[in-house]
Design an enzyme around this catalytic site. Structure first.
Site, PDB file in Angstrom:
ATOM      1  CE  LYS A   1      18.696  -3.549 -39.289  1.00  0.00           C
ATOM      2  NZ  LYS A   1      20.106  -3.440 -38.911  1.00  0.00           N
TER       3      LYS A   1
ATOM      4  CG  HIS B   1      10.264   5.780 -14.057  1.00  0.00           C
ATOM      5  ND1 HIS B   1      11.617   5.707 -14.317  1.00  0.00           N
ATOM      6  CD2 HIS B   1       9.854   6.960 -14.576  1.00  0.00           C
ATOM      7  CE1 HIS B   1      11.987   6.801 -14.979  1.00  0.00           C
ATOM      8  NE2 HIS B   1      10.933   7.574 -15.142  1.00  0.00           N
TER       9      HIS B   1
ATOM     10  NE  ARG C   1       9.502  16.302 -19.751  1.00  0.00           N
ATOM     11  CZ  ARG C   1       9.475  17.614 -19.635  1.00  0.00           C
ATOM     12  NH1 ARG C   1      10.104  18.203 -18.652  1.00  0.00           N
ATOM     13  NH2 ARG C   1       8.811  18.350 -20.488  1.00  0.00           N
ATOM     14  CB  THR C   2      13.884   9.437 -18.229  1.00  0.00           C
ATOM     15  OG1 THR C   2      12.603   9.746 -17.702  1.00  0.00           O
ATOM     16  CG2 THR C   2      14.535   8.381 -17.365  1.00  0.00           C
TER      17      THR C   2
ATOM     18  NE  ARG D   1      10.461   5.396 -20.588  1.00  0.00           N
ATOM     19  CZ  ARG D   1      10.057   6.298 -19.707  1.00  0.00           C
ATOM     20  NH1 ARG D   1      10.711   6.493 -18.582  1.00  0.00           N
ATOM     21  NH2 ARG D   1       8.996   7.023 -19.952  1.00  0.00           N
TER      22      ARG D   1
END
Ligand SMILES: [Zn+2]
Lengths: 313, 153
Positions: free
Chosen positions: A80, A129, A51-52, A101
């Site tokens: 890695k 957020h 969604r974000t 994010r």
């Protein structure tokens, strides 16, 4: 050059919050523009959040920017053993903004300190957020016509709910009265109650969720009550159906009441509420687009005046 | 016999610093925080001396070395009551106490396992938000921690 990154809005002044909301309002009037023509926005999702990501990418696309990025950490070099710093430095060579994010708390702050381009925090673990908070504020502002003197009811998981904590802190400028409705195990943590006292924010606490408790609400902010948050599963079984909003509970509520939810919902808002004009959670998600358009422009140094001027083109 | 004289008896110091009133169990942490293990100075370390206040205490004497306020402030989280005597020509010319600084860089480890500082090669940074009670806030994950739970890097 000053780094205009958006890591948190907890320290934003009242003026700055209202300024960004004004800018979001301009984008709502005209969401499709070329104001970011020629810019590249990188969306780095070290943790999936569809969604974000869709909201940010739509915001960028509708302003004429191009989008690069990744979602799945498994396909990137972080698995890695590459450091976050190295990834950020590499992407900074390609992009004008990094939207990030991350599952680790503080990752956005750190990225903003090492990146030569602005970083927008799209969620860092349980920490911040800010674009969610901006869209929540914009939804409240739009539906109530003001942010001042409102009765805001927060319902459900108030212990782990990052969005309700950020909203509470951002509302401190606007003389709200908060009502915390939560089961014993998920009630508002002490540190936020101390925060309320320090900032002269009025609040009341309840464990009951019914028609009477919400009679004076201007905003009803629902959150998910998740099974995995409970240490005592007996307690979960006892409360899981208590914090569900049903349409018949809304009968005697205020006409200006609007129901918000950060989505996705599970079962905490019954489907019969969707048809009620007081249900606002889908429009709320749409407001995220305008709030994020404002954020992307602001971190690039584009002002409200620029945005207003651009609409005349 | 005063603490000063007791300290001086260990080995007379012409010029340098006497670090006194170190809790015995923190003695070697203080050595590490001041990076004395890498020092070329003439250093005398004594431990488990009797102390009215602490029960047992440690003393460190460093010849020809005068610590900066920044160096001294590193001790604030483990040994806030340490006293420093600045010695010149066998005389105590100045006494210094540990001051809790505004921020602690690269000294304390964040207690939050999900903090970026525990997962990336980088320097930690804490803001001291309550000097009296020793409450720190991580600059990155924004979690607060109290003095009791503090771990050093
Ligand atoms: Zn931390």
């Amino acid at each position: 050059m000053e780094n205009r990154s958006l890591v948190t809005i907890a320290e934003h002044s009242k003026e700055r919050i209202l300024y960004l909301l004004e800018m979001a309002k301009e984008f709502e009037k005209k969401p499709n523009r070329k104001i970011l023509d020629g810019k590249v926005v990188a969306t780095l999702f070290f943790e999936p959040s569809t969604r974000t990501r869709l909201s940010f990418e739509t915001a960028a696309n509708r302003l004429g920017a191009r989008v690069i990025g990744f979602t799945d950490p498994k396909v990137t070099s972080s698995s890695k053993g590459e450091t976050l710093k190295d990834t950020i430095m590499m992407v900074s060579n390609y992009a004008d903004i990094i939207v990030m994010r991350h599952f680790l708390e503080g990752a956005a702050r750190y990225a903003s300190e090492v990146a030569p381009v602005p970083v927008v925090n799209a969620g860092d673990g349980a920490n911040q957020h800010p674009s969610q908070t901006m869209l929540d504020l914009y939804s409240i502002y739009k539906t109530q016509g003001t942010l001042e003197n409102l009765n805001i009811y927060l319902v459900g998981d108030l212990k782990y709910g990052r969005t309700v904590h950020s909203l509470l802190m951002a509302m401190r400028h606007f003389n709200p009265t908060f009502h915390f409705i939560a089961p014993e195990e998920l009630k508002m943590p002490e540190e936020y109650k101390i925060y309320c006292k320090e900032h002269h924010i009025k609040y009341k606490e309840y464990t009951d969720f019914n028609e009477e408790t919400i009679a004076d609400a201007d905003i009803l902010y629902m959150t998910r009550v998740q099974r995995e948050r409970f240490t005592d599963l007996m307690e979960y079984e006892r409360v899981k159906d208590v914090y569900i909003l049903r349409n018949k509970m809304l009968e005697h509520t205020r006409p200006n009441l609007r129901i918000l939810h950060p989505l996705p919902r599970v079962n905490e808002i019954a489907y019969d509420v969707d048809e009620n004009p007081k249900a606002y959670y889908f429009q709320q998600a749409q407001n995220g687009l305008y709030a994020r358009q404002a954020i992307l422009c602001d971190v690039l140094g584009i002002t409200l005046d620029d945005v207003i001027e651009d609409a005349k083109k | 016999m005063s603490d000063n004289k007791q300290a001086l008896q260990v080995a007379a110091l012409k010029n340098g610093t006497v670090i006194d009133h170190i809790p015995s169990d923190k003695l070697f942490t203080v050595v590490t925080l001041l990076e004395l293990q890498n020092s070329d100075s003439n250093i005398t370390i004594g431990n488990n001396f009797e102390s009215k206040k602490l029960g047992k205490k440690g003393i460190i004497k460093v010849a020809d070395r005068f610590f900066t306020d920044e160096e001294i402030s590193r001790l604030s989280v483990v040994a806030p009551n340490v006293k420093l005597n600045i010695i010149r020509d066998y005389e105590v010319v100045e006494k210094k106490q540990v001051q809790m600084p505004q921020e602690l860089r690269g000294i304390v480890k964040c207690a939050n396992p999900k903090c970026i500082t525990n997962n990336e090669p980088m320097t930690t940074l804490f803001h001291v938000i309550d000097k009296e009670h020793g409450v720190l806030k991580c600059h990155y994950c924004e979690k607060e921690q109290s003095k009791e739970g503090i771990k050093l890097l």
